[in-house]
Design a protein around this motif. Structure first.
Motif, PDB file in Angstrom:
ATOM      1  N   VAL A  32     -28.961 -48.494 -60.509  1.00 48.99           N
ATOM      2  CA  VAL A  32     -30.376 -48.496 -60.886  1.00 48.99           C
ATOM      3  C   VAL A  32     -30.741 -47.212 -61.612  1.00 48.99           C
ATOM      4  N   LEU A  33     -30.286 -46.085 -61.096  1.00 48.81           N
ATOM      5  CA  LEU A  33     -30.610 -44.811 -61.738  1.00 48.81           C
ATOM      6  C   LEU A  33     -29.971 -44.688 -63.124  1.00 48.81           C
ATOM      7  N   ARG A  34     -28.756 -45.181 -63.293  1.00 45.96           N
ATOM      8  CA  ARG A  34     -28.086 -45.066 -64.595  1.00 45.96           C
ATOM      9  C   ARG A  34     -28.748 -45.943 -65.650  1.00 45.96           C
ATOM     10  N   TYR A  35     -29.021 -47.201 -65.280  1.00 48.72           N
ATOM     11  CA  TYR A  35     -29.584 -48.109 -66.272  1.00 48.72           C
ATOM     12  C   TYR A  35     -31.094 -47.973 -66.414  1.00 48.72           C
ATOM     13  N   GLY A  36     -31.766 -47.623 -65.352  1.00 44.88           N
ATOM     14  CA  GLY A  36     -33.222 -47.539 -65.403  1.00 44.88           C
ATOM     15  C   GLY A  36     -33.749 -46.184 -65.810  1.00 44.88           C
ATOM     16  N   PHE A  37     -33.073 -45.115 -65.410  1.00 48.69           N
ATOM     17  CA  PHE A  37     -33.621 -43.779 -65.615  1.00 48.69           C
ATOM     18  C   PHE A  37     -32.655 -42.827 -66.326  1.00 48.69           C
ATOM     19  N   ASN A  38     -31.537 -43.361 -66.819  1.00 47.29           N
ATOM     20  CA  ASN A  38     -30.541 -42.555 -67.513  1.00 47.29           C
ATOM     21  C   ASN A  38     -30.123 -41.330 -66.681  1.00 47.29           C
ATOM     22  N   SER A  39     -29.943 -41.566 -65.398  1.00 47.15           N
ATOM     23  CA  SER A  39     -29.564 -40.515 -64.451  1.00 47.15           C
ATOM     24  C   SER A  39     -28.515 -41.108 -63.519  1.00 47.15           C
ATOM     25  N   GLY A  40     -28.230 -40.459 -62.419  1.00 48.80           N
ATOM     26  CA  GLY A  40     -27.285 -41.009 -61.459  1.00 48.80           C
ATOM     27  C   GLY A  40     -27.083 -40.109 -60.265  1.00 48.80           C
ATOM     28  N   ILE A  41     -26.438 -40.661 -59.259  1.00 48.31           N
ATOM     29  CA  ILE A  41     -26.095 -39.905 -58.065  1.00 48.31           C
ATOM     30  C   ILE A  41     -24.682 -39.378 -58.279  1.00 48.31           C
ATOM     31  N   LEU A  42     -24.545 -38.103 -58.351  1.00 48.68           N
ATOM     32  CA  LEU A  42     -23.270 -37.489 -58.713  1.00 48.68           C
ATOM     33  C   LEU A  42     -22.151 -37.833 -57.721  1.00 48.68           C
ATOM     34  N   ILE A  43     -22.458 -37.828 -56.438  1.00 44.15           N
ATOM     35  CA  ILE A  43     -21.404 -38.027 -55.429  1.00 44.15           C
ATOM     36  C   ILE A  43     -21.151 -39.494 -55.096  1.00 44.15           C
ATOM     37  N   SER A  44     -21.888 -40.400 -55.737  1.00 42.47           N
ATOM     38  CA  SER A  44     -21.824 -41.818 -55.381  1.00 42.47           C
ATOM     39  C   SER A  44     -20.419 -42.398 -55.458  1.00 42.47           C
ATOM     40  N   GLU A  45     -19.749 -42.174 -56.550  1.00 44.50           N
ATOM     41  CA  GLU A  45     -18.428 -42.783 -56.737  1.00 44.50           C
ATOM     42  C   GLU A  45     -17.401 -42.239 -55.745  1.00 44.50           C
ATOM     43  N   GLU A  46     -17.408 -40.939 -55.561  1.00 44.02           N
ATOM     44  CA  GLU A  46     -16.439 -40.321 -54.651  1.00 44.02           C
ATOM     45  C   GLU A  46     -16.691 -40.736 -53.201  1.00 44.02           C
ATOM     46  N   MET A  47     -17.943 -40.689 -52.779  1.00 51.66           N
ATOM     47  CA  MET A  47     -18.252 -41.055 -51.392  1.00 51.66           C
ATOM     48  C   MET A  47     -17.991 -42.534 -51.133  1.00 51.66           C
ATOM     49  N   SER A  48     -18.268 -43.382 -52.118  1.00 55.66           N
ATOM     50  CA  SER A  48     -17.988 -44.819 -51.962  1.00 55.66           C
ATOM     51  C   SER A  48     -16.498 -45.068 -51.786  1.00 55.66           C
ATOM     52  N   ARG A  49     -15.687 -44.341 -52.528  1.00 54.12           N
ATOM     53  CA  ARG A  49     -14.229 -44.476 -52.402  1.00 54.12           C
ATOM     54  C   ARG A  49     -13.783 -44.061 -51.007  1.00 54.12           C
ATOM     55  N   TRP A  50     -14.300 -42.939 -50.519  1.00 52.40           N
ATOM     56  CA  TRP A  50     -13.935 -42.458 -49.190  1.00 52.40           C
ATOM     57  C   TRP A  50     -14.369 -43.454 -48.115  1.00 52.40           C
ATOM     58  N   LEU A  51     -15.597 -43.955 -48.240  1.00 50.55           N
ATOM     59  CA  LEU A  51     -16.095 -44.930 -47.260  1.00 50.55           C
ATOM     60  C   LEU A  51     -15.253 -46.198 -47.288  1.00 50.55           C
ATOM     61  N   PHE A  52     -14.850 -46.631 -48.467  1.00 47.83           N
ATOM     62  CA  PHE A  52     -14.029 -47.833 -48.580  1.00 47.83           C
ATOM     63  C   PHE A  52     -12.696 -47.663 -47.862  1.00 47.83           C
ATOM     64  N   ILE A  53     -12.061 -46.528 -48.041  1.00 50.25           N
ATOM     65  CA  ILE A  53     -10.779 -46.261 -47.368  1.00 50.25           C
ATOM     66  C   ILE A  53     -10.974 -46.283 -45.849  1.00 50.25           C
ATOM     67  N   TRP A  54     -12.010 -45.595 -45.370  1.00 49.30           N
ATOM     68  CA  TRP A  54     -12.248 -45.560 -43.921  1.00 49.30           C
ATOM     69  C   TRP A  54     -12.600 -46.940 -43.372  1.00 49.30           C
ATOM     70  N   ILE A  55     -13.388 -47.720 -44.109  1.00 51.13           N
ATOM     71  CA  ILE A  55     -13.728 -49.077 -43.679  1.00 51.13           C
ATOM     72  C   ILE A  55     -12.456 -49.923 -43.569  1.00 51.13           C
ATOM     73  N   THR A  56     -11.558 -49.780 -44.528  1.00 48.45           N
ATOM     74  CA  THR A  56     -10.317 -50.554 -44.519  1.00 48.45           C
ATOM     75  C   THR A  56      -9.468 -50.230 -43.289  1.00 48.45           C
ATOM     76  N   PHE A  57      -9.293 -48.943 -43.009  1.00 54.43           N
ATOM     77  CA  PHE A  57      -8.462 -48.565 -41.862  1.00 54.43           C
ATOM     78  C   PHE A  57      -9.124 -48.905 -40.531  1.00 54.43           C
ATOM     79  N   LEU A  58     -10.433 -48.681 -40.411  1.00 52.92           N
ATOM     80  CA  LEU A  58     -11.122 -49.007 -39.157  1.00 52.92           C
ATOM     81  C   LEU A  58     -11.156 -50.521 -38.942  1.00 52.92           C
ATOM     82  N   GLY A  59     -11.344 -51.275 -40.019  1.00 49.90           N
ATOM     83  CA  GLY A  59     -11.310 -52.734 -39.908  1.00 49.90           C
ATOM     84  C   GLY A  59      -9.937 -53.244 -39.504  1.00 49.90           C
TER      85      GLY A  59
END
Length: 169
Positions: A32-59
């Motif tokens: 939403v921030l990238r397409y709507g406001f030409n901005s973004g959350i800097l840590i979004s991609e990195e934190m999502s990757r980390w959360l995905f790895i942890w979700i996979t192992f915990l699952g």
């Protein structure tokens, strides 16, 4: 003991849901921030990757505990009861060895990367690789419990493994 294990499994499920919700907020907010406001959350991609790895192992821990991992049992089903027990026992021993391999590899990577910071957040990369250690220790505990039940339990325990996998096939 079963109540403690069930509450730990429930707690892991809750943690996975919270991590998934955080991932959704980060990724959707970033879009939403990238397409709507030409901005973004800097840590979004990195934190999502980390959360995905942890979700996979915990699952994977939960799947191992509930015997819902992928498997085929067409050979084991045709074995007599003693053969089923032996086959499942050997399979659990092999899985326990794999847990050891995952643990030793994750430990090595954690020790190597504990002083390395992530590119954006600067969080220790050791935390990233520690997910493998958490999985392997918890998975080994589940497998040791399964081995104990297979060695000393009733045939109902063995049939549960066969029937659970059969329902999902």
């Amino acid at each position: 003991m079963k109540k403690i294990i069930d509450s730990c499994t429930h707690g892991l499920s809750f943690l996975i849901v919270a991590m998934l919700a955080a991932m959704v907020v980060l990724v959707f907010g970033n879009v939403v921030l990238r397409y709507g406001f030409n901005s973004g959350i800097l840590i979004s991609e990195e934190m999502s990757r980390w959360l995905f790895i942890w979700i996979t192992f915990l699952g994977s821990i939960i799947a191992m505990r509930e015997n819902t991992h992928l498997g085929s049992n067409f050979v084991v089903r045709r074995l007599p009861p003693a053969g089923r027990r032996i086959s499942l026992f050997i399979g659990r021993l092999a899985m326990l060895y794999i847990c050891w391999l995952v643990f030793s590899g994750a430990l090595s990577q954690t020790l190597i990367n504990v002083s390395v910071g992530a590119p954006i957040t600067g969080i220790s990369m050791g935390l990233f690789y520690a997910s493998g250690m958490v999985f392997s220790v918890a998975g080994a505990l589940v497998l040791v419990g399964d081995l104990y039940r297979l060695a000393t339990g009733s045939m109902a325990t063995v049939d549960r493994y066969i029937d659970d996998a059969g329902e999902q096939a």
